[in-house]
Each structure stands twice: as C-alpha cells, then as structure tokens.
Design an enzyme around this catalytic site. Sequence first.
Site, short mmCIF file in Angstrom:
data_model
loop_
_atom_site.label_atom_id
_atom_site.label_comp_id
_atom_site.label_asym_id
_atom_site.label_seq_id
_atom_site.Cartn_x
_atom_site.Cartn_y
_atom_site.Cartn_z
N ALA A 297 -34.80 6.09 -10.05
CA ALA A 297 -33.51 5.37 -10.05
C ALA A 297 -32.53 5.99 -11.04
O ALA A 297 -32.94 6.42 -12.11
CB ALA A 297 -33.75 3.91 -10.40
N ASP B 25 -39.68 3.73 -8.86
CA ASP B 25 -39.11 3.36 -10.16
C ASP B 25 -39.69 2.01 -10.53
O ASP B 25 -39.92 1.16 -9.67
CB ASP B 25 -37.58 3.29 -10.12
CG ASP B 25 -37.00 3.51 -11.52
OD1 ASP B 25 -36.59 4.64 -11.84
OD2 ASP B 25 -36.98 2.54 -12.30
N CYS C 51 -33.44 14.39 -20.03
CA CYS C 51 -32.06 14.66 -20.47
C CYS C 51 -32.03 14.53 -21.99
O CYS C 51 -31.15 13.88 -22.54
CB CYS C 51 -31.06 13.75 -19.77
SG CYS C 51 -31.39 12.00 -19.95
C1 LIG Z 1 -34.06 9.44 -16.48
S1 LIG Z 1 -34.06 8.02 -15.49
C2 LIG Z 1 -34.23 8.72 -13.89
C3 LIG Z 1 -32.96 9.27 -13.31
C4 LIG Z 1 -33.15 9.68 -11.85
N1 LIG Z 1 -34.24 10.63 -11.69
C5 LIG Z 1 -31.89 10.29 -11.26
O1 LIG Z 1 -31.75 11.50 -11.26
O2 LIG Z 1 -31.04 9.52 -10.78
C6 LIG Z 1 -35.67 7.42 -15.78
C7 LIG Z 1 -36.10 6.30 -14.85
O3 LIG Z 1 -37.48 6.07 -15.07
C8 LIG Z 1 -37.76 4.73 -14.80
N2 LIG Z 1 -39.09 4.49 -15.40
C9 LIG Z 1 -39.42 4.34 -16.69
N3 LIG Z 1 -40.75 4.22 -16.83
C10 LIG Z 1 -41.27 4.31 -15.58
C11 LIG Z 1 -42.58 4.24 -15.06
N4 LIG Z 1 -43.65 4.08 -15.86
N5 LIG Z 1 -42.75 4.36 -13.74
C12 LIG Z 1 -41.69 4.52 -12.92
N6 LIG Z 1 -40.42 4.57 -13.35
C13 LIG Z 1 -40.21 4.47 -14.67
C14 LIG Z 1 -36.59 4.00 -15.42
O4 LIG Z 1 -36.44 2.72 -14.84
C15 LIG Z 1 -35.44 4.95 -15.09
O5 LIG Z 1 -34.81 4.52 -13.90
#
Ligand SMILES: C[S@@+](CC[C@H](N)C(=O)[O-])C[C@H]1O[C@@H](n2cnc3c(N)ncnc32)[C@H](O)[C@@H]1O
Length: 433
Positions: free
Chosen positions: A253, A275, A373
């Site tokens: 997400a 996510d 990032c």
């Molecule tokens: C850096 S953001 C991702 C951005 C996305 N890849 C994009 O390009 O639009 C990290 C995401 O990891 C999710 N997240 C954190 N821990 C997680 C887990 N254990 N399993 C799945 N998702 C996770 C968060 O909710 C967040 O949406």
Amino acid sequence: MSDQPQPLRAIAASVLLAVENGQSLSQCLPPALARLPMSERPALQALCYGSCRWFHRLDDELQGRLKKPLRASDRVVHHLMLVALFQLRFSQQASYAVLNETVEACRALDKPHLTGLVNGVLRAAERTGAPEPSTDASRVSHPAWMVEKLRHNWPEDWQAIADANNAQAPMTLRVNALRFSRDEYLALLTEAGIDAVATRFAPNGIQLQQPVPVDRLPWFADGAVSVQDEAAQLCTTVLDLAPGQRVLDACAAPGGKTCAILEACSELAEVVAIDESEARLPRVQENLDRLDLAATLKQADAADIDQWWDGEPFDRILLDVPCSASGVIRRHPDIKLLRRESDIVPLASIQLGLLEAMWSILKPGGRLVYATCSVFPQENHRIIQRFRKQQEAALLMEPEVLWGRDMGPGRQLLPDPNSHDGFFYAVLEKPEA
Ligand SMILES: C[S@@+](CC[C@H](N)C(=O)[O-])C[C@H]1O[C@@H](n2cnc3c(N)ncnc32)[C@H](O)[C@@H]1O
C-alpha cells in the site's frame, strides 16, 4: 472557543500541535483542509508543510526569545508563534499583517491572556531579524539525533542530504506504458501547456517543472499516468520481470509499485499485493481501478506466511519494507518531528524478519528486491549483510545500472534536489535447488 471560523494561522498551529503529539500530516491535515473553502487550502498546506520543514530552526529561535516555556495547556500558542516566525523568515507576507493576524489567531484560540506575549515576541523577531542558529541541527533544521546519524553515516554528504531534505520535491510522473510511450505523453503535456522533461534513470518517468493538480494532467482519470517519484519507479528496472511470472509485492500500500510492476510487464501470471494495514489496502485497489489493472489483494502481516500463503512459491518478490522514511523527508517534513532515534533498531528487526520470511517463499532461481526509502545504512545494506550471514547461499546480484552508489550489498540513492528521492535497493537471487 467561539463559533467563528478559525483563522488560518490558528488552524495551522493546531495541526502542528497534533504532529508534535504524534499524528502525521497526512492524518491531521486533510480534516483541517476540509473545514476551509477551496481557495484557502493551498495557504494552510503551505503553512503546515513550511512550519514542519523549518520547525527545528524556528523552535531554536523561539526558545531563545521566550524567558520561560509556556504552560503545557498553552502549548498551541508556542506553535502559533512558530507559524508566524515561519512567515517572517520564509515568506513574502508583510510583517505587520503577520503580527496583527497572529495576535487575532491567539484570541481565536481562546488565549487572550497571551496576546501581549505573542505581540512582544514577534515584534522583537521582526526588529532584530533571524539570530545565528545555535547548533548545526538547528541551522539545517533537523533533530539533533538525525544530524548526528547523517554525519556519522555520510561524513561527506550529510550537509547536502540535509539541504535536499529542506528543498521542495519535484512532481514526477510514471507514464502507463500500456497506454502511451513517454514521448507521446510528453507531447500531450506540451499541448496542455505543462513544461516537463524525461527522467534520467526511470524509463517511463517524467518530471514536471512545476507541480500541477492531477486533474490538469491529460487522461489522468483514465489511467494514462501516475504520480510517483523516480527512485520508486526504479523497482521495475531491477525486478527482471517476464511473462508468466508469479510476483509478490509484500508491503504494497498504497500500490505505487504494484501498479508499476503490472504496467512494466502485461503478461505476468499473477501479482499478489499484501499489506497489513486495513486502512491503506483500499488505496491499492483505487490505484489499480484507475489504471485498469488487476492484482490479488490480501490484508495480512506478510511475515506471518501461515496466515495468507497458498504454498505456491513466487518467481519475483518486491519487499518495500516499512522504514524511517529518512529518504523522503522533503515530501514528508513531519518525519523530522515524528521519528525517534529509538525507532531505528525495532524497524531494522522488522525489516530483517520480513526479509527472512519472504526468502522462504521465493522460488529457487527466483529474485527478491529489497527496497527502502531510507538513507540510514542500518535499514539498508546492513540488513542485507546481516541476512547474508544467515543465508550464505543468497546470491547478491549487481544489476548494471547508472544510478545510486554501490554499498557492497545494494545501491543507495541519496535525495537529489533536482530529481529523485533517497532510496535503497538490493537484489538477491535464490540458487536453483
Ligand atoms: C514503504 S510502504 C510501501 C509503499 C508501497 N510499496 C508503494 O510503493 O506504494 C510500507 C508498507 O508496508 C506495510 N507494512 C508494514 N509492515 C507490514 C507487514 N508486516 N506486512 C505487510 N505489510 C506491512 C505498511 O502498512 C505500509 O503500507
């Protein structure tokens, strides 16, 4: 508090207080904007972003001007003065208007007993001009721990990184290659009177000279383009996608990279996007819908594979882990107020845990791309080093790319005021059984 609509500066001060209390701008700003007429929204946004961006410098000045801190219950007035100082130091607003309207805002915040103090502090600030910042951290307007860490990690570059963090980020687009070539879309932008150039490294990227509302972008609603930084777009250049592959986007997400993957290779067997955030996952579907793309969405902790995995290994895994976001501070200046030094070790442990779990569901011969990032090595190449100590068989790939710095394992992009955000990518392959 009165029923009158609140002045902009009073609202901005309340938003800043909410950020200090742990809410992100993306959480607390939208409801504040919604209370204002359209015409005033850009001004509130600029006040909130600017005050966060320069918070540490302005707070250093304000503390020097106050004989003693305000009571906790009056803290919003501290923020009101920061907002006013931001305008005095960094905007074209006439100072008499800033002073008068800030005193009005102080009344509107129901703090009439502090109008004298506000008036006195701001008059002195106007008269004497900005003082010399008392520390490097206040000069570059970052928390002290972050400056220490940047200086330690990037002795040659920390100042440039801090400056880039304080610059306005460009607006960058990813052209949907299934609809238009980059050149075709550049021509559409020219027709629409929008100045833009091709990005240097991302094959479908376009950087605008000036940000514009997305509804001015030709065919935006029909899925011709998405807003995505160049560094984030680079994920598809290292995934080595090919028709028939089963791809996992493990932390998906709001779906920027999920969509980039689907646009980059139209004949993938399946893209699974996971996510853990119930609130953020619907954003992936919204993006897919606008672009007319399809993926299998699951809300789960990606590391808890028993909860969601069907037992079919993946050919490609993108692991865009949760991180400090220290590479995207220019887009999210509230990170400087929200992040704590003590966040980094727990984040690193989550990152390593996710990497271990994703490795276990990667097909032999398959490829995993680890991304953050962040500009902190603790979340980046050191995670890969720690992982490879346990998984000696993991092959470290060194894709031939022109971007970023070679970190041993992985490539680090530092935020560039003229182009991309700060980002890290490492590419691992699992040997054939
Ligand atoms: C850096 S953001 C991702 C951005 C996305 N890849 C994009 O390009 O639009 C990290 C995401 O990891 C999710 N997240 C954190 N821990 C997680 C887990 N254990 N399993 C799945 N998702 C996770 C968060 O909710 C967040 O949406």
